[in-house]
Enzyme design. Structure first.
Site, PDB file in Angstrom:
ATOM      1  N   TYR A 177       2.200  12.487 -52.038  1.00 37.09           N
ATOM      2  CA  TYR A 177       1.484  13.482 -51.237  1.00 37.09           C
ATOM      3  C   TYR A 177      -0.008  13.168 -51.127  1.00 37.09           C
ATOM      4  CZ  TYR A 177       1.530  18.219 -49.311  1.00 37.09           C
ATOM      5  OH  TYR A 177       1.480  19.312 -48.492  1.00 37.09           O
ATOM      6  N   LYS A 227      12.336  14.425 -60.303  1.00 35.96           N
ATOM      7  CA  LYS A 227      13.423  13.635 -59.719  1.00 35.96           C
ATOM      8  C   LYS A 227      13.465  12.298 -60.474  1.00 35.96           C
ATOM      9  CE  LYS A 227      16.442  13.394 -56.487  1.00 35.96           C
ATOM     10  NZ  LYS A 227      17.751  13.926 -56.763  1.00 35.96           N
ATOM     11  N   ASP A 271      16.618  18.672 -57.166  1.00 36.23           N
ATOM     12  CA  ASP A 271      17.630  19.189 -56.226  1.00 36.23           C
ATOM     13  C   ASP A 271      18.476  20.266 -56.889  1.00 36.23           C
ATOM     14  OD1 ASP A 271      18.226  16.922 -57.713  1.00 36.23           O
ATOM     15  OD2 ASP A 271      19.872  16.285 -56.443  1.00 36.23           O
ATOM     16  N   ASP A 282       5.510  21.450 -53.260  1.00 36.09           N
ATOM     17  CA  ASP A 282       5.351  21.913 -51.884  1.00 36.09           C
ATOM     18  C   ASP A 282       6.631  22.598 -51.413  1.00 36.09           C
ATOM     19  OD1 ASP A 282       3.810  22.017 -49.511  1.00 36.09           O
ATOM     20  OD2 ASP A 282       4.956  20.353 -48.680  1.00 36.09           O
TER      21      ASP A 282
END
Ligand code: NAD
Length: 420
Positions: free
Chosen positions: A150, A219, A285, A309
């Site tokens: 990001y 992740k 996830d 985000d």
């Protein structure tokens, strides 16, 4: 006389009774919601502290208004004011299109190294929600604000830089990618320092606010040396700096390997009984499933920039959407903080006095709490909650509620003020 907020040598904030606080009014709906919000802040301070305390607001320019008046989207005086006065608040800003500054918000965060993006998500009774039990959502997100993919270190497909990076990868690192001429390149950077200061702030928050757990969301199963390292460094902070107040799943894993699962479970139970904060981790996830399936299991969330985000908006939607979700960008070491409405400028609705000012009002509540003006913060929060409960709301909520009364932005502020 107005005075500056400052950082004491011991790391606490020095807050004078009459602090000067810079504000950016914001573009689009910014002026409407700010005018409503500032009345609420001033009346609350007056109500709870009488003549003893008062905020002196100092307008600083950014965005379209700054560009029209100075030719600069983010004048240096604005950055200087936030640097000098330590704590500020802002409305939404138009993202300039074309070259130069990519995003004014990102520029402000970078300049002041505001490494925590803090997003509390709490449901206020009566607020329209797409889930059956929004009251189960009570999470505070600590999103890392300076690193990760990001940070925007990226190069267009076909650019010299993208070509050079790919040639280096192929030549030196033996990494070949199939479509090199037509491939854009982005770089994901995650540091030990950046990860640790974020998780440290999240744990500190959990201790101060007596929350039961900190979940490190990552992740790392796929991106082992960035997201996986973030998890690892997070556990290290807990174990090295907060050994007396936390218990980590990293420790559970080690005990399981040494002594078996039952012993590890027993160790965790003992830690919970002793009131320790459980520092756990979860793959991003799966986390996005769990916030829908078992939101009660999560209290404080520590995560990297891009995950944060997505998670912030998903959770905001569960408790009423961006019209009500507040936020702050904070550097806990220097004390610098900018509180902000999390939604954009909604330009179609500029000057209509119709949009919901709750996001900027609740950001101001976070700011008052940060200053230690808890009575005023609690007073506004309760009055806002009561106003929503009475179904006296702005159009975004009105359209989703039955038997509601439609208020303009300014009237919504009046309704809050009446309840002090
Ligand atoms: P947006 O958040 O401005 O608006 C999307 C929709 O959300 C609006 O059409 C409106 O229906 C609703 N909405 C937003 N704020 C609301 C409020 N207070 N009350 C009720 N409903 C509200 O998003 P966008 O249209 O994608 O972006 C418009 C501009 O804002 C762009 O220039 C974008 O870059 C900028 N932006 C700024 C920030 C910021 O300054 N923090 C954040 C996001 C977007």
């Amino acid at each position: 006389m107005a005075d500056k907020i400052a950082m004491n040598p011991d790391g606490t904030l020095h807050v004078p009774d009459n602090p000067t606080i810079p504000f950016i009014i914001g573009d689009g709906i910014g002026p409407d919601i700010w005018r409503a919000a500032v009345r609420v802040f001033d009346r609350a301070v007056e109500k709870y502290y009488g003549a003893a305390r008062k905020i002196t607001w100092k307008e600083v320019l950014a965005g379209e208004k700054a560009f029209q008046e100075t030719g600069n989207w983010l004048p240096p005086e604005t950055l200087e004011a936030f640097r000098a006065y330590l704590v500020g608040i802002k409305g939404p800003l138009t993202t300039p299109i074309g070259g130069g500054i990519r995003s004014l918000n990102v520029a402000l965060r970078k300049e002041l190294d505001l490494y925590v993006c803090l997003r509390p998500t709490t449901w206020y009774p009566g607020t329209p929600s797409p889930v059956k039990h929004p009251e189960d959502v009570d999470m505070v997100i600590f999103r890392e604000n300076t690193e990760d993919i990001y940070a925007g270190i990226e190069f267009a497909a076909g650019s010299i830089q993208a070509d050079k990076i790919q040639a280096f990868m192929a030549g030196e690192l033996n990494v070949n990618y199939g479509f090199s001429d037509t491939t854009g390149v982005g770089i994901k950077l995650v540091s030990e320092e950046g990860s640790k200061r974020l998780v440290r702030a999240a744990i500190q928050y959990a201790i101060t606010h007596k929350r039961p757990s900190v979940a490190i969301v990552h992740k790392g199963n796929i991106m082992k040396f960035t997201e996986g390292a973030f998890k690892q460094w997070g556990f290290e902070v807990a174990e090295e700096e907060f050994a007396n107040t936390t218990y980590t799943w990293g420790q559970w894993e080690r005990t399981k390997q040494a002594k078996g699962q039952e012993a590890a479970n027993e160790e965790q139970r003992e830690a919970e009984q002793a009131g320790k904060i459980i520092v756990k981790d979860i793959i991003a996830d799966n986390f996005l499933q769990q916030i829908l399936l078992a939101p009660k299991d999560y209290a404080v969330v520590a995560t990297l920039n891009l995950n944060g985000d997505y998670i912030s908006d998903a959770l905001a939607a569960m408790v009423g959407g961006i019209g009500i979700a507040p936020g702050a960008n904070i550097n806990y070491r220097t004390g610098h903080a900018i509180f902000e409405a999390t939604h954009g400028t909604a330009p179609r609705f500029a000057d209509t006095d119709s949009m919901n000012p709750s996001s900027v009002i609740l950001s101001g509540v976070m700011m008052l709490e940060y200053l230690g003006w808890q009575e005023a913060a609690d007073g506004i929060r309760q009055a806002l909650a009561e106003t929503i409960k009475q179904r006296t709301v702005t159009v975004d909520f009105f359209n989703l509620m039955e038997h509601a009364t439609l208020l303009r932005t300014s009237q919504f502020a009046d309704a809050i003020i009446e309840k002090f």
